[in-house]
Every structure is written in C-alpha cells, then in structure tokens.
Scaffold this active site. Structure first.
Site, PDB file in Angstrom:
ATOM      1  N   LYS A  71      72.553  90.986  -9.459  1.00 58.96           N
ATOM      2  CA  LYS A  71      72.593  89.553  -9.127  1.00 58.96           C
ATOM      3  C   LYS A  71      73.759  88.906  -9.830  1.00 58.96           C
ATOM      4  O   LYS A  71      73.955  89.106 -11.032  1.00 58.96           O
ATOM      5  CB  LYS A  71      71.288  88.883  -9.583  1.00 58.96           C
ATOM      6  CG  LYS A  71      71.248  87.381  -9.335  1.00 58.96           C
ATOM      7  CD  LYS A  71      70.773  87.067  -7.928  1.00 58.96           C
ATOM      8  CE  LYS A  71      70.977  85.624  -7.525  1.00 58.96           C
ATOM      9  NZ  LYS A  71      72.285  85.399  -6.842  1.00 58.96           N
ATOM     10  N   LYS A  95      73.022  88.016 -19.204  1.00 65.24           N
ATOM     11  CA  LYS A  95      72.430  86.703 -18.939  1.00 65.24           C
ATOM     12  C   LYS A  95      71.069  86.829 -18.247  1.00 65.24           C
ATOM     13  O   LYS A  95      70.101  86.187 -18.631  1.00 65.24           O
ATOM     14  CB  LYS A  95      73.399  85.927 -18.039  1.00 65.24           C
ATOM     15  CG  LYS A  95      73.126  84.460 -17.911  1.00 65.24           C
ATOM     16  CD  LYS A  95      74.065  83.783 -16.904  1.00 65.24           C
ATOM     17  CE  LYS A  95      75.531  84.082 -17.103  1.00 65.24           C
ATOM     18  NZ  LYS A  95      76.413  83.229 -16.273  1.00 65.24           N
ATOM     19  N   LYS A 107      78.868  91.078  -9.934  1.00 67.59           N
ATOM     20  CA  LYS A 107      79.769  89.956  -9.664  1.00 67.59           C
ATOM     21  C   LYS A 107      80.790  90.362  -8.622  1.00 67.59           C
ATOM     22  O   LYS A 107      81.241  91.518  -8.609  1.00 67.59           O
ATOM     23  CB  LYS A 107      80.506  89.564 -10.959  1.00 67.59           C
ATOM     24  CG  LYS A 107      81.137  88.195 -10.918  1.00 67.59           C
ATOM     25  CD  LYS A 107      80.095  87.125 -11.249  1.00 67.59           C
ATOM     26  CE  LYS A 107      80.661  85.830 -11.689  1.00 67.59           C
ATOM     27  NZ  LYS A 107      79.695  85.097 -12.546  1.00 67.59           N
ATOM     28  N   THR A 191      73.322  74.686 -12.772  1.00 63.89           N
ATOM     29  CA  THR A 191      74.054  75.206 -13.936  1.00 63.89           C
ATOM     30  C   THR A 191      74.328  74.070 -14.917  1.00 63.89           C
ATOM     31  O   THR A 191      74.063  74.184 -16.119  1.00 63.89           O
ATOM     32  CB  THR A 191      75.370  75.892 -13.506  1.00 63.89           C
ATOM     33  OG1 THR A 191      75.088  76.765 -12.408  1.00 63.89           O
ATOM     34  CG2 THR A 191      75.969  76.689 -14.640  1.00 63.89           C
ATOM     35  N   ASN A 222      81.652  72.195 -10.388  1.00 61.94           N
ATOM     36  CA  ASN A 222      80.194  72.247 -10.236  1.00 61.94           C
ATOM     37  C   ASN A 222      79.462  72.246 -11.574  1.00 61.94           C
ATOM     38  O   ASN A 222      78.404  71.636 -11.703  1.00 61.94           O
ATOM     39  CB  ASN A 222      79.807  73.475  -9.400  1.00 61.94           C
ATOM     40  CG  ASN A 222      78.304  73.581  -9.229  1.00 61.94           C
ATOM     41  OD1 ASN A 222      77.632  74.270  -9.988  1.00 61.94           O
ATOM     42  ND2 ASN A 222      77.757  72.860  -8.266  1.00 61.94           N
ATOM     43  N   SER A 351      68.787  80.235  -8.846  1.00 62.14           N
ATOM     44  CA  SER A 351      68.953  81.200  -7.757  1.00 62.14           C
ATOM     45  C   SER A 351      67.724  82.109  -7.655  1.00 62.14           C
ATOM     46  O   SER A 351      67.255  82.426  -6.562  1.00 62.14           O
ATOM     47  CB  SER A 351      70.178  82.085  -8.006  1.00 62.14           C
ATOM     48  OG  SER A 351      71.349  81.459  -7.570  1.00 62.14           O
TER      49      SER A 351
HETATM   50  N1  GLU Z   1      77.939  82.281 -10.897  1.00 64.80           N
HETATM   51  C1  GLU Z   1      76.697  82.150 -11.605  1.00 64.80           C
HETATM   52  C2  GLU Z   1      76.847  82.590 -13.050  1.00 64.80           C
HETATM   53  O1  GLU Z   1      77.924  82.885 -13.547  1.00 64.80           O
HETATM   54  C3  GLU Z   1      75.559  82.918 -10.983  1.00 64.80           C
HETATM   55  C4  GLU Z   1      75.467  82.815  -9.513  1.00 64.80           C
HETATM   56  C5  GLU Z   1      74.127  83.227  -8.933  1.00 64.80           C
HETATM   57  O2  GLU Z   1      73.914  84.411  -8.690  1.00 64.80           O
HETATM   58  O3  GLU Z   1      73.347  82.321  -8.753  1.00 64.80           O
HETATM   59  O4  GLU Z   1      75.872  82.622 -13.766  1.00 64.80           O
END
Ligand code: GLU
Length: 422
Positions: A71, A95, A107, A191, A222, A351
């Site tokens: 993810k 994370k 990613k 976020t 964002n 998410s």
């Molecule tokens: N880009 C987001 C991050 O760096 C996560 C994106 C996602 O899978 O919701 O944590």
C-alpha cells in the site's frame, strides 16, 4: 544499495539501520527489509496533444508484503528517481506497520511534470500506467493511492482503467477516489488533518498545552494546506505559510481560510496580505515559531540549514524532509522532531478506512471517519511517545524517530517470525 546516490534513500536506510541497532534485531531481518521484494520499471508512451509520442519512465516498488497487500501512493514528479521510489516504499512499510494497518509498503512513481500536461494527456498517462502494471495490482495485491502530483481525479481514471481490464467495478483497488466512486470525503484532507492532530498532541505532551502556540508551515499543497487549516481551527496561531513561489508571514496570525481563497484566486499563497513576504520557500522553516512543519518535499532540513531552525518542535508532514545530519543538529539544540512515519500517517490511515468500506460496500459518515482517524493518530503518537520515554534512560541520544522505527520494526519482525520467513 550501499552506494545509494539518492539522499532520500540514504536517509531512510540510516533510519532503518538505527532502528535495527536499537532493537537488536538479527542481520537476516535487515538483509530482507533493506531491499524491496519487487521492483517493476515500465515505459509509458503517451500521445501528446501536438501528435508527438512522449515515453515516460514509471515504477512501482513493492517493498514488503509480510503484513498484507502493498500500500502506498503514486508520485508524478519530474525529478523522482527509482532510488527515491524505493526509499518511499520502505517508508510506507514502516508507516503502515507503525499505524497498525494490515498492509505492507509500496510506492509508485512517474518521471513527469504533471502541470505541463493537458488534462487529456494526464488521463492517458494515468491509464497507461495502470495498463502497464495491471498484473501486479489489485485490492488484495497492491493498492495505490495518491502522492505528490496526483489527486482524486487521477485515482478515478486509474480505478476506471483497472475495472475495465478486470471486467467489473473494483473500487477497493485504489484509494482516495472521488466520493461518487466510493471515496470518503475525509481522505482529501486526511494527511493534513492527521498532522494537525499530532501537532496538538505533541504540543500538549511537551508544553502542557497547545493554546496560543505559533506554527509555521512549508508547503501549501494537499498536506500543508490542510495541516494549516485544521491546526488553525484547533487554535494554533499560523504565522507563516509558503508554496513554490515563496513565503508569507504575519506574527499576528494568518487567517487560513482567507489564505486558501487567495491561493485559489491567484495561484499562490504569497499574495496573502500578511506582514511580510520572501521569495525563499525555506524561510518558513527559520521563522520565530514554536512549531515548524516541512510539509512539501524531502531533503529540506540538511546539515547546511538545520542550525537556522528556531522552533522547539518539527512536525514532518512531508516524507523524508530531514536528513540524518540535520536531525543530529536539531537533537543537539533540543528540538524534537516528530517523524514523517508518525506525523503524516493520516493519509494512508484514511485510505485504509476507505478500502474497508469499499470491500464491505458500506459508507461511513465523514464525522465518524474523522473521529476514527483522530483516535488512530493520537493512539499511534502516544504509543511512540511512551516507547521513547522507555528508551531514554538507557539511550541518551534516542529520538522520536528511533522510537517510532523500533516500534514499527517489532511488528514486522513478529510477523516474519510467525510466517516462518526468519
Ligand atoms: N502518499 C501517502 C503517503 O505517503 C499514502 C497514499 C495512500 O496510499 O493513501 O503516506
């Protein structure tokens, strides 16, 4: 990966190494976790509006699946490299584990400046990316979301392309979709909202109260925009904001709602009528404020500028904004850094909530989802804080990042042992 040329990869590998030393994990575990399980590189031909074909370079890094499907977001950025993508995927593993989510880390990245593409070109690129990676994606395999340079519209095109290939609508295969495709309204600001919750909790824990504290935020995308908005709503005085055009500051406090309007109208927050402006986007990191938040991109606080930070707390909304050298300088100055994997986990946590709702064909209200998210962020932070305090007597120099990574690694390690990987 010893000779990594990406600063971000070096930063993440240093973080990982410190965690391994502190947790006294075996070498075999490090050997597995310091490399991605799978790296897919793809060429993405797109017909531009003038008829020419441009071929973009794309990647999907699937770092670890021991805790569940991969993810993590997809980044569209002209300077992103494969090594950066590997680093970002590793960070996702850490994370997701730290937040207790049933996910591994992944990613994606495309080397492109999305702002230079027309809407149709961007749609084609998004669809081509999914077609190229279709065999390794899916709601039980690898679930992308957005990252720098991508948004709910890109997710909508991607989920549509994926669903066409599968033959039926698969909302759980991508997250942060528009609401009509199964997205939850919280995800758009999750976020930044999560960063604001963490900012409040860390202030309360370290200063006894967050009342009247000043906050400066680098980045008005964002993450930064919603971090500023929610922290302002929670009672922080936002004294400086920046975007790629520069910094605006006002020691009396910025009206964030108005700043958002100015950004919408003029394309930049610098036009906000504050007390001062600067062309330097890093100025936000050096102003007089109790807390500063690098919420834009990686490698912002380095050995060259860390000594300029006047704040007592740094909250990392971006991924990898502080290099290990900078972190050491900050630690010596007594500045507490709330690490990315803790501070910006709100996006992926939302998410996860969206994915659960899609699988169950349920939809939770915005309020319920937001309350769940706030609780997860607070619990997550407090767990790391108590680990940090536990480690302090024995390890004088231990940082919150060390405590976070040890907590995260412990869960991954236990899963590897249980699954018989180690
Ligand atoms: N880009 C987001 C991050 O760096 C996560 C994106 C996602 O899978 O919701 O944590």
């Amino acid at each position: 990966m010893g000779g990594a040329s990406s600063i971000l990869l070096k930063t993440v590998l240093t973080t990982l190494q410190k965690g391994f030393e502190l947790g006294k994990f075996p070498d075999s575990f490090y050997k597995i976790l310091s490399k991605p399980e799978r790296v897919v590189a793809v060429s993405l031909p797109v017909r531009l509006s003038d008829g020419r074909i441009e071929v973009f370079e794309g990647f999907r890094v699937q770092h670890s699946s021991v805790l569940g499907p991969y993810k993590g977001g997809i980044r569209f950025h002209p300077e992103v490299t494969l090594e950066d993508d590997i680093a970002l995927a590793m960070l996702m593993t850490l994370k997701n584990s730290l937040a207790g989510l049933p996910y591994g880390g992944g990613k994606g990245a495309v080397r492109v400046n999305p702002k230079a593409l027309s809407k149709r070109e961007l749609e084609e690129l998004s669809r081509v990316y999914v077609r190229a990676l279709y065999p390794v994606l899916g709601e039980q395999v690898d679930i992308p979301g957005p990252d720098v340079g991508t948004d709910p519209q890109v997710m909508a095109w991607m989920v549509d392309e994926y669903s066409r290939l599968r033959g039926f609508f698969c909302p759980a295969a991508f997250t942060a979709k528009p609401v009509e495709l199964g997205g939850n309204p919280v995800r758009e600001y999750a976020t930044g909202f999560g960063c604001a919750v963490v900012t409040k909790v860390v202030a309360e824990e370290l200063f006894g109260s967050s009342k009247g504290l000043t906050l400066s935020i680098q980045g008005f995308g964002n993450v930064g925009l919603w971090h500023a908005y929610w922290a302002w709503k929670m009672g922080f005085k936002v004294v400086a904001l920046s975007d790629s055009k520069g910094t605006v500051y006002d020691p009396e406090g910025i009206n964030v709602e108005k700043a958002i309007e100015v950004k919408k109208e003029t394309g930049t927050v610098v036009e906000y009528p504050g007390k001062g402006q600067s062309r330097d986007v890093k100025e936000t990191l050096y102003v007089e404020a109790d807390i500063v938040a690098p919420d834009a991109l990686e490698n912002q606080l380095t050995a060259e500028n860390a000594h300029l930070v006047k704040a007592r707390i740094v909250v990392e909304g971006a991924n990898g904004p502080t290099t290990p050298e900078a972190e050491q300088i900050l630690a010596e100055k007594g500045v507490v850094v709330v690490p990315d994997m803790l501070a910006n986990a709100g996006g992926v946590a939302a998410s996860y909530f969206e994915w659960v709702q899609n699988i169950q064909r349920l939809s939770w209200s915005e309020e319920d989802t937001r309350a769940k998210l706030a609780e997860l962020m607070e619990t997550n932070f407090k767990r790391v804080l108590s680990q940090w305090r536990k480690l302090q007597p024995e390890h004088k120099r231990v940082t919150l990042r060390d405590a976070a990574v040890v907590t995260s690694l412990q869960r991954i390690y236990n899963a590897m042992i249980s699954r018989g990987w180690l």
